[in-house]
Design a protein around this motif. Structure first.
Motif, short mmCIF file in Angstrom:
data_model
loop_
_atom_site.label_atom_id
_atom_site.label_comp_id
_atom_site.label_asym_id
_atom_site.label_seq_id
_atom_site.Cartn_x
_atom_site.Cartn_y
_atom_site.Cartn_z
N ILE A 49 0.86 -1.18 0.00
CA ILE A 49 0.00 0.00 0.00
C ILE A 49 0.89 1.23 0.00
O ILE A 49 1.84 1.33 0.77
CB ILE A 49 -0.92 0.00 1.24
CG1 ILE A 49 -1.93 -1.14 1.14
CG2 ILE A 49 -1.64 1.34 1.39
CD1 ILE A 49 -2.79 -1.31 2.37
N GLY A 50 0.62 2.15 -0.88
CA GLY A 50 1.47 3.33 -1.03
C GLY A 50 2.40 3.25 -2.21
O GLY A 50 3.02 4.25 -2.60
N ASP A 51 2.51 2.06 -2.82
CA ASP A 51 3.40 1.89 -3.98
C ASP A 51 2.74 2.30 -5.29
O ASP A 51 3.44 2.55 -6.27
CB ASP A 51 3.87 0.43 -4.10
CG ASP A 51 4.88 0.06 -3.02
OD1 ASP A 51 5.38 0.97 -2.34
OD2 ASP A 51 5.15 -1.15 -2.86
N LEU A 52 1.41 2.33 -5.33
CA LEU A 52 0.69 2.61 -6.58
C LEU A 52 0.22 4.05 -6.64
O LEU A 52 -0.02 4.70 -5.61
CB LEU A 52 -0.51 1.68 -6.73
CG LEU A 52 -0.23 0.19 -6.91
CD1 LEU A 52 -1.54 -0.58 -7.06
CD2 LEU A 52 0.67 -0.07 -8.10
N ALA A 53 0.05 4.54 -7.85
CA ALA A 53 -0.46 5.89 -8.07
C ALA A 53 -1.94 5.94 -7.69
O ALA A 53 -2.63 4.92 -7.69
CB ALA A 53 -0.28 6.28 -9.54
N MET A 62 -4.92 3.07 -7.38
CA MET A 62 -5.45 2.71 -6.06
C MET A 62 -6.97 2.79 -6.05
O MET A 62 -7.63 2.04 -5.31
CB MET A 62 -4.87 3.63 -4.98
CG MET A 62 -3.50 3.20 -4.48
SD MET A 62 -3.42 1.49 -3.86
CE MET A 62 -4.57 1.55 -2.47
N LYS A 63 -7.53 3.68 -6.83
CA LYS A 63 -8.99 3.77 -6.93
C LYS A 63 -9.55 2.47 -7.51
O LYS A 63 -10.58 1.95 -7.05
CB LYS A 63 -9.38 4.95 -7.82
CG LYS A 63 -10.88 5.22 -7.85
CD LYS A 63 -11.19 6.46 -8.67
CE LYS A 63 -12.69 6.73 -8.71
NZ LYS A 63 -13.01 7.92 -9.53
N CYS A 94 5.96 1.84 -7.37
CA CYS A 94 7.28 1.82 -6.73
C CYS A 94 7.70 0.36 -6.56
O CYS A 94 6.94 -0.46 -6.04
CB CYS A 94 7.21 2.52 -5.37
SG CYS A 94 8.77 2.56 -4.48
N LEU A 95 8.91 0.04 -6.99
CA LEU A 95 9.36 -1.35 -6.98
C LEU A 95 10.12 -1.67 -5.70
O LEU A 95 10.93 -0.87 -5.22
CB LEU A 95 10.26 -1.63 -8.19
CG LEU A 95 9.67 -1.31 -9.56
CD1 LEU A 95 10.66 -1.69 -10.66
CD2 LEU A 95 8.34 -2.04 -9.77
N ASP A 96 9.87 -2.86 -5.16
CA ASP A 96 10.66 -3.27 -4.02
C ASP A 96 12.02 -3.76 -4.50
O ASP A 96 12.21 -4.08 -5.68
CB ASP A 96 9.93 -4.34 -3.19
CG ASP A 96 9.93 -5.71 -3.84
OD1 ASP A 96 11.01 -6.32 -3.95
OD2 ASP A 96 8.84 -6.20 -4.22
#
Length: 670
Positions: free
Chosen positions: A281-285, A289-290, A644-646
């Motif tokens: 959570i927080g990695d996607l635009a 997320m919607k 965002c990639l881990d």
């Protein structure tokens, strides 16, 4: 004498039934047993006695074989003692609190609201302008998700036909027939409207499946469900939870329901490594997320449907709330006023400060969170904080650790709406009714995705703090069970629902909500993971939307012109380093770190962390001043908005999943 010592002394005098289990005084036992006739300890559910002729003098029927009896006895005492402290604090504070009225929905209203939350409201509006988006959305659903949508569509359709005939509510068949006609599909089928609406998604599904550039392997056929891991501790995020449940429904689940899981032992659930990277959570635009929210709502509903648990979203009537201050102020209002002082803050400043204050005095204190602060002093501190916190004149050195802990719990309880929200509080409570721990964890994962951002961020900070408290259990004597029992009443007993409801629900939910609390603390890292099957469905939606857009000739012409102009402009300024990238090579940009992009050859073992390390190893003053933890590699465009990639993402595998993406290194949340 410390509370634990008191309870050990008191425990010796308890009779063998009733109070021995719940640690109640004679007065409390009479108070809590009065509304109830029978108790089912195993499920945590209680049956209300509606027959006034039967008095509550009967002893509760305890199932001694229940694993719940093996829960730490002191922990149950912790729950009831915390409840007593809450009631005492509420009485002493004399706060005038608005009661949140939960509206009982009319026939079909609940389903209609559900469809709105799922982004499918246009199916029943007079405007069908967004029906194209609905078709794209429906085309990405699994069979169990489709069944959940179809069930609600049929209910609303029948209700609207009965109630809204004079208003000529559009028939679902008419909405989707427009799409069929636009594709020159022969209509005239005589299926029911909801079936037509849902099953017309197949053509859109086929279009995505036929795309050689987009093969996600999303399990929509039962044959793929054979890939469900054998290990009971593996959490499969690649296949829909509801699909897994459907596949196991006729075999394992029935056996699991008859068996007894040990509630005192929580498995070490783990996530198998995903080569394309774990998405948190927080990695996607925001735009993606919607979509995640809508899909999570449908998936959770499908899972609850399959497991026989009713899923109902509560709706609270709006009440008048404070528009300033600290305690009893909505999270959104708190953050709005806090962000004026600290731009970008994501949790209330007072919440963060109270946690810091508790930790500054070390977490080794015995009975931390369990032993309450002095009531009169806590009340005085609360009033003083309201007046001086934002002025910066409050003297934190005078705040004792147990008082700070009591203030932290008071802050959570005083929220005008619960931290877990009115909408989903009951769904969180009902997690305890699901048949296995794995199902419970899956449901909690989806519920966390449904929380508003402010609630989710605040809950995350709280759970991380509680985990740190438990790490010091050898000295503070606060185990996972102890902490869960103390914190459950603060999160699950909501003052705004009215005292009668609270009195009954507290006793009903005691063991069950404490177990849900244990899950949230122990598995919090898993709960903040977005399942891969949902991310893949988002990718499918983006791909399908792009294909639909390309079919629009006017849009296609405009895009072609824009692409030509852009290409012409880029050719004029193109440097030798920006030449066409050969196959198997990606070009990575880092506009915040370097003016030069870097071409990187993909290999089987190349990870996202390796690419970031290459940029940070450059001999640049700006780059050298940065730490690796401050910047991340992002996947942008193609079939995803932004991700965002881990560090452990294997770039070759991800490139094959999204070959049209751009790769950019930047600060997170920049």
């Amino acid at each position: 004498m410390p509370w634990p010592g008191v309870m050990r002394k008191r425990a010796k005098k308890r009779p063998p039934q009733g109070r021995r289990i719940f640690g109640l005084t004679a007065h409390s036992l009479h108070l809590y047993l009065r509304p109830f006739h029978s108790i089912c300890r195993r499920s945590g559910q209680y049956t209300m006695n509606h027959d006034n002729s039967k008095k509550s003098t009967e002893r509760p029927q305890i199932d001694r074989s229940s694993s719940q009896d093996s829960l730490d006895e002191l922990s149950m005492d912790d729950y009831w003692k915390e409840l007593e402290n809450i009631h005492e604090t509420s009485k002493n504070n004399h706060r005038e609190q608005e009661v949140v009225v939960v509206k009982e929905p009319d026939e079909g209203e609940l389903e209609e609201e559900w469809l709105k939350e799922a982004g499918l409201s246009n199916l029943f509006s007079e405007s069908t302008g967004e029906s194209l988006d609905s078709m794209v959305f429906l085309s990405t659903l699994t069979r169990t998700q489709t069944a959940a949508v179809q069930k609600r569509v049929e209910t609303v359709s029948q209700t609207l036909r009965k109630k809204n005939k004079p208003y000529q509510v559009p028939d679902v068949r008419d909405i989707f027939r427009q799409q069929s006609d636009s594709k020159e599909k022969v209509s005239g089928e005589s299926e029911p409207s909801s079936v037509t609406a849902i099953e017309n998604k197949n053509e859109a599904q086929d279009e995505v499946k036929d795309d050689p550039e987009f093969s996600l392997g999303i399990s929509e056929k039962t044959t793929l469900l054979e890939d469900v891991p054998v290990s009971e501790t593996d959490i499969n995020l690649e296949i829909s939870f509801a699909e897994q449940a459907a596949n196991l429904k006729d075999s394992s689940i029935g056996k699991m329901c008859k068996g007894k899981e040990d509630d005192t032992q929580l498995p070490n659930f783990r996530l198998p490594k995903d080569k394309t990277g774990t998405t948190k959570i927080g990695d996607l635009a925001p735009q993606d997320m919607k979509k995640v929210y809508s899909l999570a709502l449908i998936e959770l509903t499908a899972l609850y449907d399959l497991l026989g648990t009713e899923f109902k979203q509560q709706k609270a009537i709006k009440i008048k709330t404070k528009d300033s201050g600290l305690f009893g102020v909505p999270l959104s209002v708190l953050l709005e006023q806090d962000q004026k002082k600290v731009p970008g803050t994501r949790i209330p400043l007072i919440f963060h400060k109270l946690i810091s204050q508790i930790e500054e005095a070390r977490l080794d204190t015995e009975g931390l969170l369990r032993i309450p602060g002095v009531a009169a002093r806590v009340k005085s501190l609360c009033q003083e904080l309201e007046a001086k916190f934002y002025e910066g004149t409050f003297n934190w050195e005078s705040v004792k650790q147990h008082d700070a802990a009591s203030l932290l719990k008071l802050f959570i309880r005083e929220l005008p709406q619960p931290l877990l929200t009115v909408e989903y509080l009951k769904a969180f409570q009902d997690v305890q009714n699901l048949p296995t721990k794995k199902h419970q964890l899956q449901a909690l994962n989806l519920l966390v995705l449904l929380l508003p951002e402010a609630n989710r961020d605040t809950l995350k900070i709280l759970l991380e703090f509680l985990e740190r408290v438990i790490e010091h259990r050898d000295k503070n004597k606060m185990t996972l069970n102890n902490v869960a029992m103390v914190m459950a009443p603060n999160l699950f007993t909501f003052h705004g629902l009215g005292s009668k409801t609270i009195e009954q629900s507290e006793f009903v939910m005691a063991a069950g909500t404490a177990n849900v609390m244990r899950f949230m603390i122990k598995y919090q890292k898993l709960l903040w993971t977005i399942p891969k099957f949902i991310v893949n469905q988002v990718r499918k939606q983006n791909t399908a939307s792009q294909k639909k857009e390309k079919k629009d000739k006017a849009m296609k012409k405009l895009l072609k012109k824009m692409a030509y102009d852009k290409e012409k402009h880029e050719k004029q300024d193109k440097s030798p380093n920006d030449a066409d990238v050969p196959q198997g090579v990606i070009r990575v940009q880092a506009p915040h770190l370097s003016k030069v992009s870097m071409a990187i050859q993909l290999t089987e073992e190349l990870k996202a962390s390796d690419i970031v390390a290459r940029f940070l190893s450059q001999k640049s003053g700006v780059v050298q001043a940065l730490k690796k933890e401050e910047v991340f590699l992002y996947e942008i465009g193609g079939n995803i908005g932004e991700r965002c990639l881990d560090d452990d993402t294997y770039m070759k595998d991800l490139y094959q999943l999204n070959p049209n993406a751009e790769w950019v290194i930047k600060y997170k949340h920049s």
